[in-house]
Design an enzyme around this catalytic site. Structure first.
Site, PDB file in Angstrom:
ATOM      1  N   ASP A 130      -3.606 -21.826 -43.846  1.00 49.74           N
ATOM      2  CA  ASP A 130      -4.268 -21.731 -42.536  1.00 49.74           C
ATOM      3  C   ASP A 130      -3.340 -22.186 -41.414  1.00 49.74           C
ATOM      4  O   ASP A 130      -3.321 -21.602 -40.327  1.00 49.74           O
ATOM      5  CB  ASP A 130      -5.549 -22.576 -42.530  1.00 49.74           C
ATOM      6  N   ARG A 159      -7.217 -20.593 -54.335  1.00 45.00           N
ATOM      7  CA  ARG A 159      -7.985 -21.635 -55.014  1.00 45.00           C
ATOM      8  C   ARG A 159      -9.441 -21.519 -54.592  1.00 45.00           C
ATOM      9  O   ARG A 159      -9.753 -21.586 -53.406  1.00 45.00           O
ATOM     10  CB  ARG A 159      -7.398 -22.983 -54.569  1.00 45.00           C
ATOM     11  N   THR A 181     -14.752 -24.632 -57.160  1.00 45.64           N
ATOM     12  CA  THR A 181     -14.286 -25.071 -58.495  1.00 45.64           C
ATOM     13  C   THR A 181     -12.865 -25.621 -58.444  1.00 45.64           C
ATOM     14  O   THR A 181     -12.415 -26.278 -59.379  1.00 45.64           O
ATOM     15  CB  THR A 181     -14.287 -23.886 -59.476  1.00 45.64           C
ATOM     16  N   ASP A 186      -4.438 -27.621 -44.723  1.00 46.07           N
ATOM     17  CA  ASP A 186      -4.389 -26.351 -45.455  1.00 46.07           C
ATOM     18  C   ASP A 186      -3.139 -25.576 -45.019  1.00 46.07           C
ATOM     19  O   ASP A 186      -3.043 -25.095 -43.894  1.00 46.07           O
ATOM     20  CB  ASP A 186      -5.648 -25.533 -45.168  1.00 46.07           C
TER      21      ASP A 186
END
Ligand code: PRP
Ligand code: URA
Length: 209
Positions: free
Chosen positions: A203, A104, A108, A200
């Site tokens: 991560d 992603r 944006t 995340d």
């Protein structure tokens, strides 16, 4: 219309709380994601078809049921979806595995495609797409579109945490795809992260931040 199933078994709820906890490090996070995926696989595969087979036990002949019909393909959305594959394969060891690479864009929030390798007979298989996070839904929508373009017909999406917006977007874009999730979270923050979410996923799985 898509069916949305929230799987709320107590073991899944307990492990999901540990996954969400920011103190959980990568090693435990990885193990827990795999364990939850394995527990969810039980429910996600509930409607696979079976057929009667004749078996001889040490005592006598008998009729049992075994899986029949379409075989399964597990397709993780890289990177984070990969964390769920081991758990799925523990329950469905004969499944083939495809890979779809999407990330992603941080500004944006739109998905960017970088890899796609699927089993040749994807059109003949029950496809289970795995990704721990369904946020805006952009990544899942694109991954499912890529699968359909390669001939996949029977697709279900499995995630750990889904935002209400993401569920709405996926069901509108792909009403034929059922969604399985362990949790439905209310909203996204201004950076597109699920709130409360787990941060995340990629991560945290791979220790990259
Ligand atoms: C995360 C997650 C999903 C996507 C969800 O991946 O694993 O694929 O974001 O967001 P969306 O629903 O708004 O599209 P990310 O792009 O962080 O890539 P990574 O797994 O490689 O870290
Ligand atoms: N991707 C993640 O890994 N986490 C979120 O909360 C949203 C997208």
């Amino acid at each position: 219309m898509s069916k949305v199933t929230q799987i709320t078994h107590p073991l899944i709820l307990h492990k999901l709380a540990l996954i969400r906890d920011k103190r959980t490090g990568s090693k435990d996070f990885r193990e827990l994601v795999e364990e939850v995926a394995m527990l969810m696989a039980y429910e996600v595969t509930r409607n696979l078809q079976t057929e009667e087979v004749e078996i001889e036990t040490p005592i006598c002949d008998t009729t049992c049921k075994m899986l029949s019909g379409k075989k399964v393909a597990v397709v993780p959305i890289l990177r984070a979806g990969l964390g769920m594959v081991g758990g799925m394969l523990k329950l469905i060891p004969a499944a083939k595995v495809g890979h779809i690479g999407l990330y992603r864009d941080e500004t944006t929030l739109k998905p960017v495609e970088y890899f796609c390798k699927l089993p040749q007979d994807i059109g003949e298989r029950e496809v289970i797409v795995t990704d721990p996070m369904l946020a805006t839904g952009g990544s899942a929508i694109d991954a499912i579109a890529m699968l359909k373009q390669k001939g996949a017909k029977n697709i279900r999406l499995m995630c750990l945490i889904a935002a209400e917006d993401g569920i709405k977007s996926v069901t509108e874009a792909h009403p034929d795809v059922d969604i399985y999730t362990a949790a439905i979270d209310k909203e996204l923050n201004k950076n597109g992260y699920i709130v409360p979410g787990l941060g995340d996923a990629g991560d945290r799985l791979y220790g990259t931040k």
